[in-house]
Enzyme design. Structure first.
Site, PDB file in Angstrom:
ATOM      1  N   GLU A   1       0.881  -1.172   0.000  1.00  0.00           N
ATOM      2  CA  GLU A   1       0.000   0.000   0.000  1.00  0.00           C
ATOM      3  C   GLU A   1       0.912   1.212   0.000  1.00  0.00           C
ATOM      4  O   GLU A   1       1.737   1.373   0.898  1.00  0.00           O
ATOM      5  CB  GLU A   1      -0.922  -0.024   1.226  1.00  0.00           C
ATOM      6  CG  GLU A   1      -2.059   0.990   1.169  1.00  0.00           C
ATOM      7  CD  GLU A   1      -1.642   2.360   1.632  1.00  0.00           C
ATOM      8  OE1 GLU A   1      -1.529   3.267   0.765  1.00  0.00           O
ATOM      9  OE2 GLU A   1      -1.403   2.544   2.822  1.00  0.00           O
TER      10      GLU A   1
ATOM     11  N   CYS B   1      -2.349   7.986   4.729  1.00  0.00           N
ATOM     12  CA  CYS B   1      -2.417   7.736   3.289  1.00  0.00           C
ATOM     13  C   CYS B   1      -3.816   8.015   2.752  1.00  0.00           C
ATOM     14  O   CYS B   1      -3.996   8.249   1.557  1.00  0.00           O
ATOM     15  CB  CYS B   1      -1.992   6.308   2.969  1.00  0.00           C
ATOM     16  SG  CYS B   1      -2.846   5.062   3.919  1.00  0.00           S
TER      17      CYS B   1
END
Length: 515
Positions: free
Chosen positions: A281, A315
């Site tokens: 990720e 994020c």
């Protein structure tokens, strides 16, 4: 009793947390007194010892931590390979029993883990304890998925009489688990769950400034009673991470961090005799869309919480908001009013919403972004350093840009929100999708047609509509699978959802003819 304290789930923003705050008023000073000046030791970190300071205050000592040498990394991988020889063969029942023991150990340690994250990252109390609660819930959700799917074993069709076939999932062997700084508990536990529950051994590297949290997590795994060598921890920065992820003794890598680092891991794997799995990720540039049919007060609250929670260092943080020009002035007014109520300060204070930026490099990037916004746009709110606080504390910023720019396309990882005035949702989506990332996005509209259009056309893996608790943030295990599209992730399957665990295994079919 801690089992009577309210849980934090990121979504329950209206809950009464006063009993939790009363508990933390006692526990935070005690934790601080216990960690100050402590020197830590772990078998696979025999290099020089260095002191680490808290971003809350440079004078606040988090302890002294050794660095892993290249020989330490090699030794940790060798240990993991020995552990894998046992754990790769563990039955489903054995792995589920381990998960239950680990859950109990995590639940017992969760407040210490949350407080450690508060000190190491500069998280607010609610963000820090919410992260620890999330980690405990992972040890409910993932084992439940493993059990419900019978370890992902499937009976296949009988091609001829007397022939049976079954599909089984087998662990790869040894995974490198490389964790980021911003969620040192939850993201570490999530990646470790993926590897360990599916029968892999691991070598785990926490972020270099979050080694306290990493070592406390290692203690919970020791209490959970894995076979020797199945879990191993190394400490250090980029050089240690590179030595770990490029070693031929590693069968797979699970990584959360920057796109640049994640892609370098992929490029290295492509040079190997065969490709190993990389589960990554790698950031986000997450837009929110406020249409002329939005509830403006709800939109302002949801966007602000996602933009400035954890200082924008997520994020999934909202970093661009596209607002229909018909309601732009009303939105800015409501946004300013909401942000005025958010306290920036020391996270040890229960009233604090936003703490410091993580380090000097983050502060420098924030200052540079503000200069860029002043040169090419307009500063609508904030952006100044708070001089009477000892760390890198800044007022959260809202800037308006007249067109797309680096500030609307690149991940910034700071409490910095760009506003773009647009004429209609169609134009907003076209620009919002025109980025390399695809993690999360949100919309505020009371028009069902607009919501349906957003859900069908937003190029991101995590979508939210009308969420006051967070326009683009707040995923939870079993609630919102956290799947990155485009440059954010690979494989098309995310954490916190039903398809996460199978990525840590490869399929094998067994066909047997009765003789």
């Amino acid at each position: 009793m801690t089992d009577t304290l309210p849980r934090v789930t990121y979504s329950n923003i209206g809950a009464d947390f006063s009993p939790l705050h009363a508990f933390l008023d006692r526990e935070i000073p005690a934790f601080q007194a216990g960690m100050s000046g402590k020197t830590w030791a772990t078998p696979f970190a025999t290099g020089p010892v260095a002191a680490v300071a808290s971003p809350i205050d440079p004078a606040l000592d988090l302890g002294r931590f050794p660095v892993s040498t290249e020989a330490d990394v090699k030794a940790a991988i060798a240990s993991a390979r020995k552990g894998a020889a046992v754990w790769n063969k563990a039955s489903l029942d054995e792995r589920l029993a381990f998960a239950a023991r680990w859950r109990a150990a995590l639940d017992e340690a969760k407040y210490r883990l949350g407080i450690a994250a508060l000190f190491e990252v500069g998280k607010s109390r609610i963000e820090a304890i919410g992260e620890a609660d999330e980690a405990v819930d992972m040890l409910d959700y993932y084992p439940g998925e493993l059990k419900a799917n019978a370890g992902y074993r499937r009976e296949m069709i009988e091609m001829v009489p007397g022939e049976t076939a079954v599909s089984v999932q087998r662990p790869y062997g040894v995974f490198a688990v490389v964790a980021p700084f911003n969620f040192p508990v939850a993201l570490s536990v999530g990646m470790l769950c993926g590897a360990l529950l599916t029968g892999n051994a691991v070598v785990y590297k926490p972020s270099p400034e979050c080694q306290l949290t990493g070592l406390l997590l290692a203690e919970t795994l020791r209490k959970a009673g894995l076979p020797e060598g199945v879990f191993n921890i190394v400490l250090g920065g980029a050089a240690v991470g590179e030595a770990l992820t490029t070693d031929p003794g590693i069968d797979g890598v699970v990584f959360t961090g920057s796109h640049k680092t994640g892609m370098s891991i992929f490029r290295h794997m492509a040079t190997r005799p065969w490709m190993r799995p990389v589960i990554a990720e790698m950031g986000g540039k997450n837009p929110a869309y406020v249409t002329k049919h939005a509830d403006i007060e709800r939109a302002a609250a949801g966007v602000a919480r996602s933009a400035y929670g954890l200082q924008g260092q997520k994020c999934s943080a909202c970093s661009v908001v596209y607002v229909d020009n018909a309601v732009k002035e009303r939105f800015v007014e409501a946004f300013r009013a909401f942000v005025a109520k958010l306290q920036v300060g020391d996270p040890r204070d229960g009233a604090t919403f936003m703490g410091p930026l993580y380090n000097d490099a983050a502060a420098a990037r924030f200052i540079a972004a503000m200069a860029e916004a002043r040169a090419g746009g307009r500063v609508l709110l904030g952006g100044e350093r708070i001089a009477d606080l000892p760390g890198n504390y800044f007022a959260p910023a809202l800037v308006e840009m007249d067109g797309p720019s680096r500030l609307t396309r690149e991940e910034l990882f700071m409490p910095f929100l760009v506003l773009r005035g647009v004429d209609g949702l169609e134009a907003a989506l076209a620009e919002g999708n025109d980025v390399s990332y695809g993690l999360s996005a949100g919309i505020f509209s009371q028009d069902q047609g607009e919501i349906s259009h957003f859900l069908a056309h937003a190029e991101a893996g995590v979508l939210y509509a009308n969420r006051a608790s967070g326009a683009t943030t707040g995923a939870w295990p079993g609630g919102q699978p956290f799947c990155g599209w485009k440059g954010t992730g690979v494989g098309g399957k995310g954490g916190l959802g039903t398809w996460y665990l199978p990525q840590f295994m490869h399929e094998q079919s067994h066909t047997i003819m009765t003789v």
